[in-house]
Write an enzyme that holds these catalytic residues in place. Structure first.
Site, PDB file in Angstrom:
ATOM      1  N   LYS A  41      46.544  45.313  23.767  1.00 52.49           N
ATOM      2  CA  LYS A  41      47.628  45.026  22.852  1.00 52.49           C
ATOM      3  C   LYS A  41      47.800  43.533  22.648  1.00 52.49           C
ATOM      4  O   LYS A  41      48.537  43.086  21.793  1.00 52.49           O
ATOM      5  CB  LYS A  41      48.960  45.585  23.425  1.00 52.49           C
ATOM      6  CG  LYS A  41      48.885  47.000  23.905  1.00 52.49           C
ATOM      7  CD  LYS A  41      50.304  47.412  24.412  1.00 52.49           C
ATOM      8  CE  LYS A  41      50.326  48.664  25.215  1.00 52.49           C
ATOM      9  NZ  LYS A  41      49.861  48.635  26.582  1.00 52.49           N
ATOM     10  N   GLU A  97      40.644  38.484  19.485  1.00 53.00           N
ATOM     11  CA  GLU A  97      41.076  38.601  20.875  1.00 53.00           C
ATOM     12  C   GLU A  97      42.124  37.534  21.186  1.00 53.00           C
ATOM     13  O   GLU A  97      42.152  36.472  20.573  1.00 53.00           O
ATOM     14  CB  GLU A  97      39.836  38.484  21.785  1.00 53.00           C
ATOM     15  CG  GLU A  97      40.080  38.539  23.265  1.00 53.00           C
ATOM     16  CD  GLU A  97      40.686  39.833  23.780  1.00 53.00           C
ATOM     17  OE1 GLU A  97      41.697  40.296  23.203  1.00 53.00           O
ATOM     18  OE2 GLU A  97      40.197  40.354  24.791  1.00 53.00           O
ATOM     19  N   ASP A 101      38.834  35.443  29.427  1.00 53.90           N
ATOM     20  CA  ASP A 101      39.076  35.049  30.814  1.00 53.90           C
ATOM     21  C   ASP A 101      37.746  35.191  31.566  1.00 53.90           C
ATOM     22  O   ASP A 101      36.918  34.297  31.516  1.00 53.90           O
ATOM     23  CB  ASP A 101      40.186  35.957  31.346  1.00 53.90           C
ATOM     24  CG  ASP A 101      40.726  35.540  32.691  1.00 53.90           C
ATOM     25  OD1 ASP A 101      40.752  34.335  32.960  1.00 53.90           O
ATOM     26  OD2 ASP A 101      41.145  36.418  33.471  1.00 53.90           O
ATOM     27  N   LYS A 129      39.746  30.470  28.584  1.00 56.11           N
ATOM     28  CA  LYS A 129      39.870  29.916  29.940  1.00 56.11           C
ATOM     29  C   LYS A 129      38.474  29.832  30.545  1.00 56.11           C
ATOM     30  O   LYS A 129      38.079  30.689  31.334  1.00 56.11           O
ATOM     31  CB  LYS A 129      40.701  30.885  30.803  1.00 56.11           C
ATOM     32  CG  LYS A 129      42.174  30.629  30.860  1.00 56.11           C
ATOM     33  CD  LYS A 129      42.774  31.351  32.065  1.00 56.11           C
ATOM     34  CE  LYS A 129      43.691  32.465  31.661  1.00 56.11           C
ATOM     35  NZ  LYS A 129      44.251  33.218  32.793  1.00 56.11           N
ATOM     36  N   ASP A 157      50.945  39.563  28.240  1.00 56.68           N
ATOM     37  CA  ASP A 157      51.965  40.136  29.114  1.00 56.68           C
ATOM     38  C   ASP A 157      51.769  39.784  30.581  1.00 56.68           C
ATOM     39  O   ASP A 157      50.694  39.363  31.013  1.00 56.68           O
ATOM     40  CB  ASP A 157      51.927  41.656  29.016  1.00 56.68           C
ATOM     41  CG  ASP A 157      50.678  42.232  29.711  1.00 56.68           C
ATOM     42  OD1 ASP A 157      49.556  41.801  29.351  1.00 56.68           O
ATOM     43  OD2 ASP A 157      50.829  43.060  30.623  1.00 56.68           O
ATOM     44  N   ARG A 163      55.524  39.907  26.075  1.00 56.82           N
ATOM     45  CA  ARG A 163      54.613  39.806  24.930  1.00 56.82           C
ATOM     46  C   ARG A 163      55.324  39.199  23.724  1.00 56.82           C
ATOM     47  O   ARG A 163      54.700  38.576  22.876  1.00 56.82           O
ATOM     48  CB  ARG A 163      54.102  41.199  24.526  1.00 56.82           C
ATOM     49  CG  ARG A 163      53.169  41.838  25.533  1.00 56.82           C
ATOM     50  CD  ARG A 163      52.535  43.077  24.917  1.00 56.82           C
ATOM     51  NE  ARG A 163      51.906  43.923  25.916  1.00 56.82           N
ATOM     52  CZ  ARG A 163      50.663  43.776  26.373  1.00 56.82           C
ATOM     53  NH1 ARG A 163      49.902  42.809  25.934  1.00 56.82           N
ATOM     54  NH2 ARG A 163      50.176  44.611  27.270  1.00 56.82           N
TER      55      ARG A 163
HETATM   56  P1  IMP Z   1      38.531  39.285  30.616  1.00 54.86           P
HETATM   57  O1  IMP Z   1      37.851  40.609  30.437  1.00 54.86           O
HETATM   58  O2  IMP Z   1      38.626  38.900  32.057  1.00 54.86           O
HETATM   59  O3  IMP Z   1      37.945  38.192  29.760  1.00 54.86           O
HETATM   60  O4  IMP Z   1      40.034  39.502  30.264  1.00 54.86           O
HETATM   61  C1  IMP Z   1      40.470  39.561  29.013  1.00 54.86           C
HETATM   62  C2  IMP Z   1      41.828  40.199  28.930  1.00 54.86           C
HETATM   63  O5  IMP Z   1      42.649  39.993  30.059  1.00 54.86           O
HETATM   64  C3  IMP Z   1      42.532  39.557  27.768  1.00 54.86           C
HETATM   65  O6  IMP Z   1      42.272  40.267  26.608  1.00 54.86           O
HETATM   66  C4  IMP Z   1      43.976  39.593  28.165  1.00 54.86           C
HETATM   67  O7  IMP Z   1      44.556  40.743  27.639  1.00 54.86           O
HETATM   68  C5  IMP Z   1      43.953  39.619  29.677  1.00 54.86           C
HETATM   69  N1  IMP Z   1      44.252  38.275  30.212  1.00 54.86           N
HETATM   70  C6  IMP Z   1      43.393  37.362  30.686  1.00 54.86           C
HETATM   71  N2  IMP Z   1      44.017  36.239  31.100  1.00 54.86           N
HETATM   72  C7  IMP Z   1      45.316  36.448  30.858  1.00 54.86           C
HETATM   73  C8  IMP Z   1      46.498  35.640  31.058  1.00 54.86           C
HETATM   74  O8  IMP Z   1      46.494  34.498  31.504  1.00 54.86           O
HETATM   75  N3  IMP Z   1      47.664  36.229  30.678  1.00 54.86           N
HETATM   76  C9  IMP Z   1      47.737  37.472  30.150  1.00 54.86           C
HETATM   77  N4  IMP Z   1      46.680  38.245  29.940  1.00 54.86           N
HETATM   78  C10 IMP Z   1      45.474  37.749  30.298  1.00 54.86           C
HETATM   79 MG    MG Z   2      43.314  41.144  25.256  1.00 54.45          MG
END
Ligand code: IMP
Ligand code: MG
Length: 172
Positions: A41, A97, A101, A129, A157, A163
């Site tokens: 979301k 997106e 992360d 990040k 969130d 959010r």
């Molecule tokens: P990844 O798969 O680790 O790249 O994570 C991506 C998802 O994790 C993003 O689409 C966000 O929804 C969530 N996410 C990553 N970092 C944060 C943060 O600092 N705050 C909130 N949601 C995060």
């Molecule tokens: Mg996301």
């Protein structure tokens, strides 16, 4: 109890950046229909504002995947909760997106959607990040590069809350 926040990116900064990103998309896809795919979301606020600033013809769909539990650490396992409603074959797809992360979510979604034969596929993310990257993942456009801090607001969130903050903040 309501947490205390420290603003990292203000509403004005977000607005300016989103406008720039919309202009970038308009230039990339001149005269073409752009099929925006939001990852639910977190990307909803960004996607709506982006689409409103775009002058191109836009269609939209959403996908829902999860890798996070109720906390702030990625489990490493990606689960498809909701697939797209429509076929993307032959479409100019832009995955929208909120934040990259570990990179796991986007590399999973990118691979899954590339297999469905879109005419083209690009990824646009509001935040990046890079310090947290575990899986290499190509992103065509990102808005802000941020340090390794857990942030909330503008779609993002903490345990499903915050959010709707109109800015991006770090919980103190
Ligand atoms: P990844 O798969 O680790 O790249 O994570 C991506 C998802 O994790 C993003 O689409 C966000 O929804 C969530 N996410 C990553 N970092 C944060 C943060 O600092 N705050 C909130 N949601 C995060
Ligand atoms: Mg996301």
């Amino acid at each position: 109890m309501r947490e205390e926040f420290e603003v990292m990116i203000s509403q004005e900064q977000l607005d300016k950046k989103v406008q720039e990103m919309a202009e970038w998309l308009d230039k990339e896809y001149e005269g073409k229909v752009v099929h925006l795919i939001g990852i639910l979301k977190g990307s909803v606020f960004f996607m709506c504002d982006l689409a409103k600033y775009m002058k191109s013809e836009v269609t939209m769909d959403f996908i829902s995947v999860s890798s996070y539990g109720a906390g702030t650490e990625s489990s490493g396992i990606i689960k498809l909760n909701k697939d797209l409603d429509e076929s993307i074959e032959g479409k100019n797809v832009v995955i929208v997106e909120d934040i990259v992360d570990s990179g796991r979510t986007l590399s999973y979604v990118r691979k899954m959607l590339e297999d469905r034969k879109p005419a083209s596929l690009k990824i646009i993310t509001l935040l990046d990040k890079p310090d947290r990257r575990v899986v290499d993942c190509k992103v065509e456009k990102s808005g802000f590069v941020i340090p390794d801090k857990y942030i909330v607001g503008y779609g993002m969130d903490y345990a499903q809350k915050y959010r709707n903050l109109p800015y991006i903040a770090v919980i103190k």
